[in-house]
Design an enzyme around this catalytic site. Structure first.
Site, mmCIF file in Angstrom:
data_model
loop_
_atom_site.group_PDB
_atom_site.id
_atom_site.type_symbol
_atom_site.label_atom_id
_atom_site.label_comp_id
_atom_site.label_asym_id
_atom_site.label_seq_id
_atom_site.Cartn_x
_atom_site.Cartn_y
_atom_site.Cartn_z
ATOM 1 N NE ARG A 190 -0.273 34.126 4.107
ATOM 2 C CZ ARG A 190 -0.609 34.493 5.332
ATOM 3 N NH1 ARG A 190 -0.694 35.783 5.627
ATOM 4 N NH2 ARG A 190 -0.887 33.591 6.255
ATOM 5 C CG HIS A 191 -2.323 30.729 1.334
ATOM 6 N ND1 HIS A 191 -3.200 31.038 2.349
ATOM 7 C CD2 HIS A 191 -1.150 30.384 1.943
ATOM 8 C CE1 HIS A 191 -2.610 30.893 3.511
ATOM 9 N NE2 HIS A 191 -1.358 30.495 3.303
ATOM 10 C CG HIS A 218 2.941 28.793 2.160
ATOM 11 N ND1 HIS A 218 1.763 28.202 2.578
ATOM 12 C CD2 HIS A 218 3.543 27.884 1.339
ATOM 13 C CE1 HIS A 218 1.643 26.993 2.041
ATOM 14 N NE2 HIS A 218 2.718 26.775 1.286
#
Length: 461
Positions: free
Chosen positions: A206-207, A393
């Site tokens: 995930r970012h 995400h």
């Protein structure tokens, strides 16, 4: 029975009892116990033959008694000697141990002689100032010399005592605890030409920390001047340099990472490099926060210039959760990303264009889209395998790996699963020998963000 026989038995029974009735205390000068005869008036009138029989009985009794005493003494000696009571497996080991003990004692004696010779040599080379020299002029000097000599003698005595103690300790140690040194044989292990390759792995990340989650939804009005549009950094966690784009309002839908988020992304890359993880291909969502995450991870891996980022629109998150979806996608184009300093692959053609994203998709369609893009990327690297890094995400960790490892889509639990995925969470799936994929433990530890629980990969098995 005949009366004569009865009288004889009555006379013999007290004599037999008197033979067994013994005192434990021996006479002075003898080790044999004495007989205790009970007084019997009839014993005086016995015949000579009966006395001979009694003497024979006494002699046999004493012989048996001596034998038992000798056996007892032998057993007591054996109890104190442990080697005689223990049963050895082989006598050769005992012989070898005795030989080694003799060698050890000889060696210790030689060392003792050498130490004594060294002490004698040291005593011969002592300076004359330390020896006793009588002085008739002053008594103070004589006293000092006497003290020095006494100290030297005490030191020499201490040296001799220490040497004796050391030699005795070495002698005892060599005699008791000396062991044969084991002969170590090195076995050659040649490297085979056909070395087994490591299994292929897919890392889904995930970012990092985004600006609007830290400074709120109205962060854009605080950062940019309304009249001039100049970027103003009022907090250290804001990025030092803002990405340039055509319309500033596009940051509302596509925000960047914070300064802490950028640093943590680089830290993840450095930790991957420290663990020896090699990345061959990188795919990212078109969101700016995902592009920046991939760029900083590659910078930490020191592979920023070697591995270009491939932008894949199908890795974008679930559109149903967005209250407002813009008519035109406000993502940066590939040319704009290159102008901002990101190494993006210009020649890459995505499997589906960004216009193919449906704004009315449901959870099952989201699972299908994500599973399709993951399998398409893996088929693209069947011949030239290598570890793949997917930057997406919170929902990407679930939807891109669930069906690949043989699980069913968890449609009703998806909104709860994403709450267990903080920023920079990493999930790892590994290809097995039979071609299937399995969720495994990530190579690096999770990252803790304030009061949020750290990522646990076991929820996505």
């Amino acid at each position: 029975m005949h009366p004569v026989g009865q009288s004889q038995q009555q006379q013999q029974s007290p004599q037999h009892y008197s033979l067994l009735n013994l005192n434990c205390s021996p006479r002075i000068g003898s080790i044999t116990p004495t007989l205790n005869h009970s007084p019997n008036p009839n014993a005086v009138n016995q015949s000579v033959c009966k006395r001979k029989d009694i003497s024979q009985l006494q002699q046999t009794f004493l012989e048996n008694l001596y034998k038992t005493v000798a056996l007892r003494e032998k057993n007591t000696n054996q109890i104190h000697e442990i080697r005689k009571t223990r049963k050895r497996l082989s006598d050769s080991l005992l012989i070898q141990q005795t030989q080694l003990s003799l060698i050890g004692t000889l060696h210790s004696h030689l060392q003792q002689q050498q130490l004594q010779q060294q002490i004698q040599q040291q005593q011969q080379h002592i300076p004359n100032s330390l020896t006793y020299q009588p002085d008739q002029n002053t008594n103070v000097n004589s006293n000092n010399n006497n003290n020095n000599n006494n100290n030297n003698n005490n030191n020499n005595n201490n040296i001799n005592n220490n040497n004796n103690n050391n030699t005795t300790f070495m002698r005892r140690r060599s005699a008791r605890f000396h062991k044969v040194p084991a002969i170590l044989q090195t076995i050659y292990q040649g490297t085979s030409l056909l070395t087994a390759n490591e299994p292929q792995k897919v890392f889904v990340v995930r970012h990092g920390e985004r600006v609007d989650s830290t400074f709120g939804a109205n962060w854009l009005d605080q950062v940019f001047d309304k009249t001039t549009g100049v970027y103003q950094r009022f907090n250290l966690n804001l990025p030092k340099k803002m990405v340039t784009r055509k319309d500033i309002k596009d940051f509302l839908f596509d925000p960047p990472l914070t300064e802490l988020g950028l640093y943590e992304c680089q830290q993840v890359g450095e930790e991957l490099a420290a663990q020896g993880v090699k990345i061959s291909h990188v795919y990212s969502s078109p969101a700016l926060r995902c592009i920046q995450t991939a760029d900083k991870i590659l910078e930490g891996l020191q592979m920023k210039e070697r591995i270009p980022i491939r932008v894949e629109p199908c890795l974008f998150e679930f559109l149903k959760w967005y209250p407002v979806v813009p008519v035109k996608w406000p993502f940066l184009a590939v040319e704009e990303l290159i102008q901002n300093g990101y190494n993006v692959d210009e020649s890459y053609l995505p499997f589906y264009p960004i216009e193919s994203l449906r704004k009315d998709e449901d959870e099952l369609m989201f699972y299908t889209r994500s599973h399709f893009i993951t399998t398409s990327i893996l088929k693209n690297h069947e011949i030239q395998e290598g570890n793949i890094l997917l930057i997406g995400h919170a929902s990407t960790i679930e939807v891109c790996t669930r069906q690949l490892i043989g699980g069913q889509p968890r449609i009703n639990d998806l909104k709860f699963l994403v709450l267990r995925v903080p920023f920079l969470s990493m999930h790892c799936i590994t290809k097995q020998l039979d071609g299937t994929w399995r969720a495994t433990k990530p190579p690096i530890s999770p990252n803790k963000h304030a009061a949020v629980e750290p990522f646990d990969w076991r929820y996505f098995k």
